[in-house]
Design a protein around this motif. Structure first.
Motif, PDB file in Angstrom:
ATOM      1  N   ASN A   1      10.999   6.207   1.250  1.00  0.00           N
ATOM      2  CA  ASN A   1       9.763   6.844   0.769  1.00  0.00           C
ATOM      3  C   ASN A   1       8.589   6.517   1.687  1.00  0.00           C
ATOM      4  O   ASN A   1       7.731   7.361   1.958  1.00  0.00           O
ATOM      5  CB  ASN A   1       9.443   6.375  -0.647  1.00  0.00           C
ATOM      6  CG  ASN A   1      10.220   7.145  -1.701  1.00  0.00           C
ATOM      7  OD1 ASN A   1      10.879   8.135  -1.399  1.00  0.00           O
ATOM      8  ND2 ASN A   1      10.135   6.693  -2.933  1.00  0.00           N
ATOM      9  N   ARG A   2       8.569   5.281   2.162  1.00  0.00           N
ATOM     10  CA  ARG A   2       7.468   4.853   3.030  1.00  0.00           C
ATOM     11  C   ARG A   2       7.469   5.656   4.324  1.00  0.00           C
ATOM     12  O   ARG A   2       6.408   6.051   4.826  1.00  0.00           O
ATOM     13  CB  ARG A   2       7.606   3.359   3.306  1.00  0.00           C
ATOM     14  CG  ARG A   2       6.341   2.658   3.773  1.00  0.00           C
ATOM     15  CD  ARG A   2       6.551   1.162   3.861  1.00  0.00           C
ATOM     16  NE  ARG A   2       6.970   0.633   2.559  1.00  0.00           N
ATOM     17  CZ  ARG A   2       8.076  -0.064   2.348  1.00  0.00           C
ATOM     18  NH1 ARG A   2       8.900  -0.320   3.359  1.00  0.00           N
ATOM     19  NH2 ARG A   2       8.371  -0.502   1.152  1.00  0.00           N
ATOM     20  N   ARG A   3       8.663   5.877   4.852  1.00  0.00           N
ATOM     21  CA  ARG A   3       8.748   6.651   6.098  1.00  0.00           C
ATOM     22  C   ARG A   3       8.298   8.100   5.884  1.00  0.00           C
ATOM     23  O   ARG A   3       7.723   8.712   6.785  1.00  0.00           O
ATOM     24  CB  ARG A   3      10.185   6.612   6.629  1.00  0.00           C
ATOM     25  CG  ARG A   3      10.597   5.250   7.188  1.00  0.00           C
ATOM     26  CD  ARG A   3      11.903   5.338   7.948  1.00  0.00           C
ATOM     27  NE  ARG A   3      13.031   5.656   7.080  1.00  0.00           N
ATOM     28  CZ  ARG A   3      13.774   4.750   6.456  1.00  0.00           C
ATOM     29  NH1 ARG A   3      13.493   3.463   6.607  1.00  0.00           N
ATOM     30  NH2 ARG A   3      14.790   5.115   5.689  1.00  0.00           N
ATOM     31  N   LYS A   4       8.553   8.628   4.704  1.00  0.00           N
ATOM     32  CA  LYS A   4       8.146  10.010   4.406  1.00  0.00           C
ATOM     33  C   LYS A   4       6.635  10.172   4.409  1.00  0.00           C
ATOM     34  O   LYS A   4       6.108  11.240   4.720  1.00  0.00           O
ATOM     35  CB  LYS A   4       8.682  10.425   3.031  1.00  0.00           C
ATOM     36  CG  LYS A   4      10.167  10.664   2.973  1.00  0.00           C
ATOM     37  CD  LYS A   4      10.545  11.078   1.552  1.00  0.00           C
ATOM     38  CE  LYS A   4      12.046  11.255   1.414  1.00  0.00           C
ATOM     39  NZ  LYS A   4      12.425  11.611   0.014  1.00  0.00           N
ATOM     40  N   HIS A   5       5.937   9.105   4.019  1.00  0.00           N
ATOM     41  CA  HIS A   5       4.493   9.233   3.829  1.00  0.00           C
ATOM     42  C   HIS A   5       3.686   8.572   4.932  1.00  0.00           C
ATOM     43  O   HIS A   5       2.493   8.317   4.785  1.00  0.00           O
ATOM     44  CB  HIS A   5       4.100   8.632   2.479  1.00  0.00           C
ATOM     45  CG  HIS A   5       4.704   9.351   1.318  1.00  0.00           C
ATOM     46  ND1 HIS A   5       5.834   8.898   0.669  1.00  0.00           N
ATOM     47  CD2 HIS A   5       4.354  10.500   0.698  1.00  0.00           C
ATOM     48  CE1 HIS A   5       6.142   9.727  -0.305  1.00  0.00           C
ATOM     49  NE2 HIS A   5       5.262  10.712  -0.311  1.00  0.00           N
TER      50      HIS A   5
ATOM     51  N   GLY B   1       0.812  -1.212   0.000  1.00  0.00           N
ATOM     52  CA  GLY B   1       0.000   0.000   0.000  1.00  0.00           C
ATOM     53  C   GLY B   1       0.840   1.253   0.000  1.00  0.00           C
ATOM     54  O   GLY B   1       0.390   2.318   0.476  1.00  0.00           O
ATOM     55  N   ASP B   2       2.068   1.182  -0.522  1.00  0.00           N
ATOM     56  CA  ASP B   2       2.927   2.365  -0.610  1.00  0.00           C
ATOM     57  C   ASP B   2       2.294   3.420  -1.512  1.00  0.00           C
ATOM     58  O   ASP B   2       1.446   3.119  -2.357  1.00  0.00           O
ATOM     59  CB  ASP B   2       4.291   1.991  -1.181  1.00  0.00           C
ATOM     60  CG  ASP B   2       5.118   1.147  -0.224  1.00  0.00           C
ATOM     61  OD1 ASP B   2       4.739   1.029   0.949  1.00  0.00           O
ATOM     62  OD2 ASP B   2       6.139   0.589  -0.671  1.00  0.00           O
ATOM     63  N   LYS B   3       2.747   4.644  -1.348  1.00  0.00           N
ATOM     64  CA  LYS B   3       2.322   5.710  -2.248  1.00  0.00           C
ATOM     65  C   LYS B   3       2.845   5.380  -3.643  1.00  0.00           C
ATOM     66  O   LYS B   3       4.056   5.282  -3.856  1.00  0.00           O
ATOM     67  CB  LYS B   3       2.868   7.054  -1.786  1.00  0.00           C
ATOM     68  CG  LYS B   3       2.487   8.232  -2.681  1.00  0.00           C
ATOM     69  CD  LYS B   3       3.037   9.536  -2.150  1.00  0.00           C
ATOM     70  CE  LYS B   3       2.766  10.702  -3.104  1.00  0.00           C
ATOM     71  NZ  LYS B   3       1.331  10.891  -3.389  1.00  0.00           N
ATOM     72  N   MET B   4       1.926   5.220  -4.602  1.00  0.00           N
ATOM     73  CA  MET B   4       2.295   4.835  -5.962  1.00  0.00           C
ATOM     74  C   MET B   4       1.393   5.532  -6.971  1.00  0.00           C
ATOM     75  O   MET B   4       0.279   5.957  -6.637  1.00  0.00           O
ATOM     76  CB  MET B   4       2.165   3.313  -6.152  1.00  0.00           C
ATOM     77  CG  MET B   4       3.129   2.465  -5.367  1.00  0.00           C
ATOM     78  SD  MET B   4       2.856   0.703  -5.683  1.00  0.00           S
ATOM     79  CE  MET B   4       3.440   0.552  -7.395  1.00  0.00           C
ATOM     80  N   LYS B   5       1.886   5.618  -8.181  1.00  0.00           N
ATOM     81  CA  LYS B   5       1.086   6.149  -9.285  1.00  0.00           C
ATOM     82  C   LYS B   5       0.382   4.983  -9.969  1.00  0.00           C
ATOM     83  O   LYS B   5       0.891   4.391 -10.919  1.00  0.00           O
ATOM     84  CB  LYS B   5       1.988   6.882 -10.276  1.00  0.00           C
ATOM     85  CG  LYS B   5       2.734   8.061  -9.674  1.00  0.00           C
ATOM     86  CD  LYS B   5       3.718   8.662 -10.663  1.00  0.00           C
ATOM     87  CE  LYS B   5       4.540   9.769 -10.023  1.00  0.00           C
ATOM     88  NZ  LYS B   5       5.574  10.316 -10.956  1.00  0.00           N
ATOM     89  N   VAL B   6      -0.768   4.614  -9.442  1.00  0.00           N
ATOM     90  CA  VAL B   6      -1.570   3.537 -10.001  1.00  0.00           C
ATOM     91  C   VAL B   6      -3.005   4.021 -10.121  1.00  0.00           C
ATOM     92  O   VAL B   6      -3.410   4.978  -9.441  1.00  0.00           O
ATOM     93  CB  VAL B   6      -1.510   2.259  -9.131  1.00  0.00           C
ATOM     94  CG1 VAL B   6      -0.111   1.662  -9.134  1.00  0.00           C
ATOM     95  CG2 VAL B   6      -1.969   2.544  -7.713  1.00  0.00           C
TER      96      VAL B   6
END
Length: 584
Positions: A579-583, A487-492
């Motif tokens: 990136n995961r920690r950022k979001h 469920g990471d922040k992604m462009k999907v």
């Protein structure tokens, strides 16, 4: 929460023991297939905290490169550095200076075994035939039914998520008129096998078909013009057997008098002279949408073709010229530096008989021949069908599960999507298209997730995108899948409709880009196809994960010639975690 429906642990001799962790905090993922895609996917998911189990029906890891499937003389289109993973280095072949690092099947099989032993100990269930994969309607978990090929015992395991990595080369495809059943009905007295079983049958073949000598030699007929057919012919001819290959056209090939330097072979050069669905740079737009760019692109391909034919010493009147165009095809075999025991050299010397253009249509009345489409017959004591593979998916999913996932083999393309790439000058004057492809549309978003299932984040595919650089692309795709599952922040896509429209656009592109290819035949390896343009596709997947793309570097002048190296991907796990920690 996931439970095993039988005993708490399972052992498949002689493979390693797998034990489901007593901790139920980590989600359980089943990886179906232990080929290259399955191995790197399992390793990537494991590093991200998933509890992973890999299933393979083979007796060793490697998929199509499993030890029991390969045979001497089988060579890859890859050289050292093009088919490995960043987490485990591959030792170079001993003859690198002569061949340019050409990899053999033995090289890759050994590497896959080492990768599994080193990075996935206890995670692979060998000799496990997958009987059925279905989603439980009560708790939405996945039930995997398997049968131990050694003991015959069956069991069902449960998982939270599934990654399908069975590939498109696990189910041999034979024309009904040439099948062993048809041969038996025609009272054909010889053996009929598919090329997939050549390695397992090799010793029997060499015993039953002796080398040519003073006696009347027995005849081997190989049906098909692809790489498997060519490699088998070359091996048998080198062993002194009388062999004939029958085809309409062969795969295109590339060759040279000396190995290509890395700045040409391992760079983005070939990807740039191959049009991609999205033209991502100014150079690509110049090459593929202008008159002069079109001339340059096709001029370079013509030089590649001419140099390859010259390097192989193929005469002007040779039937070996009956090939597809490398520009319009999904595959091009890389022959590298000519070898004395290569298919084209042996065929030119007459050590392999070539019958073309023709098809084998059936078996003769005498029990020792095959019938050809041109009305002729060929003597045959052994027939090897190098006739490709069918999708493995229908054998795994029942109709209800396939419909639930949206894994439909094909459906009509929406007419309004046609014409998007009309400004591509390099795609003008295409060859005639395959009729079946006219209506084909994949339902798999980017060749990774069934569009209908995009929001559930519990099912993905690795290995269904046709590429010339499997190592790099499988690894990037594995990270994409793991981020998607986490469920990471992604462009999907945010909706099923958006994912479906994207998949249909890709299907329309494939129809325009590869008009001669019947894409309906094997969705397990052609849900999307990039081949030479794998760098652009991989860059898009990296950008989907909000990670830097075009990682090989270079400036405005040198970037097309900078080597693309698998080591570029070594830090993806850490970058994704950051990136995961950022979001959070």
């Amino acid at each position: 929460m996931v439970h095993k429906s039988t005993e708490p642990e399972h052992t498949t001799a002689p493979g390693p023991r797998f034990r489901i962790s007593p901790s139920m905090s980590a989600q359980k993922v089943a990886v179906l297939g232990a080929g290259a895609a399955g191995l790197i996917t399992a390793h990537t998911l494991s590093r991200d905290g998933f509890e992973v189990q890999v299933f393979t029906r083979d007796h060793s890891p490697g998929g199509q490169w499993a030890q029991e499937r390969i045979y001497p003389g089988l060579k890859l289109n890859s050289v050292h550095g093009e088919f490995s993973f960043s987490s485990h280095a591959m030792a170079p072949p001993s003859n690198t200076s002569i061949t340019g690092g050409r990899l053999t099947a033995q090289d890759l099989s050994k590497y896959m075994q080492e990768f599994a032993d080193t990075l996935l100990p206890g995670r692979i269930m060998l000799d496990a035939e997958i009987l059925n994969v279905r989603r439980d309607k009560k708790d939405a978990s996945w039930s995997i039914s398997i049968r131990n090929k050694r003991t015959g015992e069956s069991e069902t395991l449960k998982f939270d998520k599934v990654v399908l990595c069975t590939g498109g080369t696990s189910k041999p495809k034979m024309p009904d008129s040439l099948s062993p059943k048809a041969a038996s009905e025609a009272h054909f007295m010889g053996l009929v096998i598919h090329s997939a079983h050549f390695g397992a049958q090799l010793q029997n073949i060499l015993y039953d078909i002796p080398a040519q000598g003073d006696h009347e030699p027995k005849s081997i007929v190989v049906v098909g013009g692809g790489k498997s057919a060519q490699d088998i012919c070359a091996y048998l001819a080198s062993e002194g057997r009388k062999v004939t290959i029958v085809y309409e056209r062969t795969d295109p090939f590339a060759a040279g008098s000396r190995p290509l330097p890395d700045f040409l072979r391992k760079s983005r050069l070939f990807s740039l002279i191959s049009p991609y669905i999205n033209l991502r740079t100014r150079l690509e737009r110049f090459l593929h949408t202008t008159w002069i760019g079109n001339k340059l692109v096709h001029g370079m391909w013509n030089v590649i073709i001419a140099d390859s034919v010259k390097a192989m010493g193929i005469p002007k009147d040779s039937l070996l010229h009956l090939t597809y165009s490398p520009f319009w095809q999904m595959r091009t075999n890389d022959e590298g530096v000519p070898r004395a025991n290569s298919f084209h050299v042996l065929a030119t010397q007459g050590k392999i008989q070539v019958v073309a253009p023709a098809r084998v249509t059936g078996y003769g009345d005498d029990g020792r021949s095959v019938l050809l489409s041109n009305g002729e017959t060929l003597s045959a004591d052994l027939v090897i069908l190098a006739t490709g593979y069918a999708s493995s998916w229908p054998d795994i999913f029942d109709g209800e599960t396939a419909a639930d996932l949206g894994l439909h083999r094909c459906h009509p393309i929406r007419p309004e999507m046609n014409g998007e790439w009309k400004n591509y000058t390099t795609l003008a004057n295409p060859p005639a298209s395959t009729p079946d492809t006219e209506v084909w549309s994949s339902s798999v978003y980017k060749g990774i997730v069934p569009s209908k299932n995009i929001l559930r984040k519990d099912f993905a595919i690795n290995g269904a995108v046709f590429s010339a650089s499997n190592g790099y692309m499988f690894e990037v795709t594995a990270h994409w899948i793991s981020s998607y599952f986490l469920g990471d922040k992604m462009k999907v896509p945010n909706t099923v409709e958006e994912a479906s429209m994207h998949a249909e656009r890709e299907a329309m592109w494939l129809r325009k880009r590869f008009p001669e290819v019947n894409l309906t035949l094997n969705e397990a390896c052609t849900s999307f196809a990039v081949f030479f343009t794998w760098p652009q596709y991989s860059d898009e997947l990296l950008e989907d994960m909000c990670l830097p793309s075009m990682r090989n570097g270079g400036n405005w002048l040198t970037w097309p010639f900078k080597v693309v190296d698998i080591k570029e991907l070594a830090t993806l796990h850490e970058e994704r975690a950051a990136n995961r920690r950022k979001h959070v």
